[in-house]
Design an enzyme around this catalytic site. Structure first.
Site: not given
Ligand code: AMP
Length: 282
Positions: A31-32, A34-37, A185
């Protein structure tokens, strides 16, 4: 787009899609968003008929002194991000839904998890492997999407899926960055303006290391030193590790000539940030 909180509701929805002959992609997140997700979701929407996003801050992957309690949470914000990216279902379980009383089964690994982030986070990957396996069993997706941002996690999940015959494809998605190069992140929100201004040094340092390799440098130690020296130009950067490892097995490698992962973990105040680049060669 629907938001559901129980395993039963996910199973019923996925069964309905399966009955219609539709394919399903899964994007596990904490959660939270962003554009990465969103990039992970967009890949899933492109490859599959339906996309499920799990939104769960998984307590079993946090150590006792880590940021489980303070991890940012905002479901309204997350629902908007999922909707924008074209996701179909958000699975937002409670801790009790995922870990009911009496829970005592875990998925663990002997290789891949001891170095890099595993060195300072000894129970982290056991928690990740366990929750991801549960999500695979609940959703039974055709494909699941993981970011290269967490490169060790991507490698661990790929190994786990192969070793345990988990019947899906694991798809890695490139890192999405802010305009100044900082990898997006959820934890970036912890940074004070002063620390936020310093944090892009991670990507700058990695780019310097990568440029040295592209210019012919083959010594991992020299490239490691180039990256370390650049990070140390930031007054508040406290390096946890700068490592160059073989991308096939995450073991340290003296030469940069094969497929390699260059990865860093650095604290700015209490905020721990990670970043990396991968060079893949046949
Ligand atoms: P998280 O919510 O931080 O556990 O991330 C969930 C998924 O999103 C994981 O597979 C991360 O690797 C991916 N993710 C998080 N930040 C990024 C980013 N900046 N670019 C690409 N994937 C991301």
């Amino acid at each position: 787009m629907k938001i559901v909180t129980t395993i039963k509701e996910v199973r019923e929805q996925v069964a309905q899609w399966r009955a219609e002959g539709l394919t399903v992609g899964l994007v596990p997140t904490m959660g939270y968003l962003h554009e990465g997700h969103q990039s992970l979701m967009q890949h899933s929407v492109h490859d599959n008929d339906r996309t499920v996003v799990s939104d769960f801050v998984n307590p079993t992957q946090f150590g006792p002194d880590e940021d489980y309690e303070s991890y940012p949470r905002d479901i309204q914000h997350d629902a908007k991000k999922c909707d924008e990216a074209g996701a179909d279902l958000i699975f937002l379980p409670s801790v009790e839904e995922m870990y009911p009383g009496g829970f005592c089964s875990f998925v663990d690994m002997n290789g891949l998890t001891k170095g890099l982030c595993g060195a300072s986070r000894p129970i982290h990957f056991r928690g990740v492997c366990t929750v991801v396996t549960k999500l695979f069993n609940i959703v039974q997706p055709d494909r699941a999407y993981f970011g290269q941002k967490d490169a060790q996690q991507l490698s661990v999940i790929r190994r786990m899926a192969t070793d345990l015959n988990q019947n899906l494809k694991i798809i890695g998605v490139p890192i999405v960055r802010e305009e100044d190069g900082l990898a997006k992140s959820s934890r970036n929100t912890y940074l004070t303006p002063e620390l936020r201004a310093e944090a892009p040094v991670l990507n700058r340092a990695l780019q310097k290391g990568k440029a040295a390799i592209e210019a012919g440098e083959t010594s991992s130690e020299i490239v490691r030193q180039i990256i370390t020296d650049e990070i140390n130009t930031a007054p508040n950067a406290d390096i946890e590790y700068v490592e160059i490892v073989d991308w096939n097995n995450l073991e340290p490698t003296p030469s940069t000539e094969g497929s390699i992962l260059a990865a860093v973990a650095v604290r700015f105040g209490t905020t721990r940030l990670i970043d990396n680049f991968i060079i893949e060669r046949d």
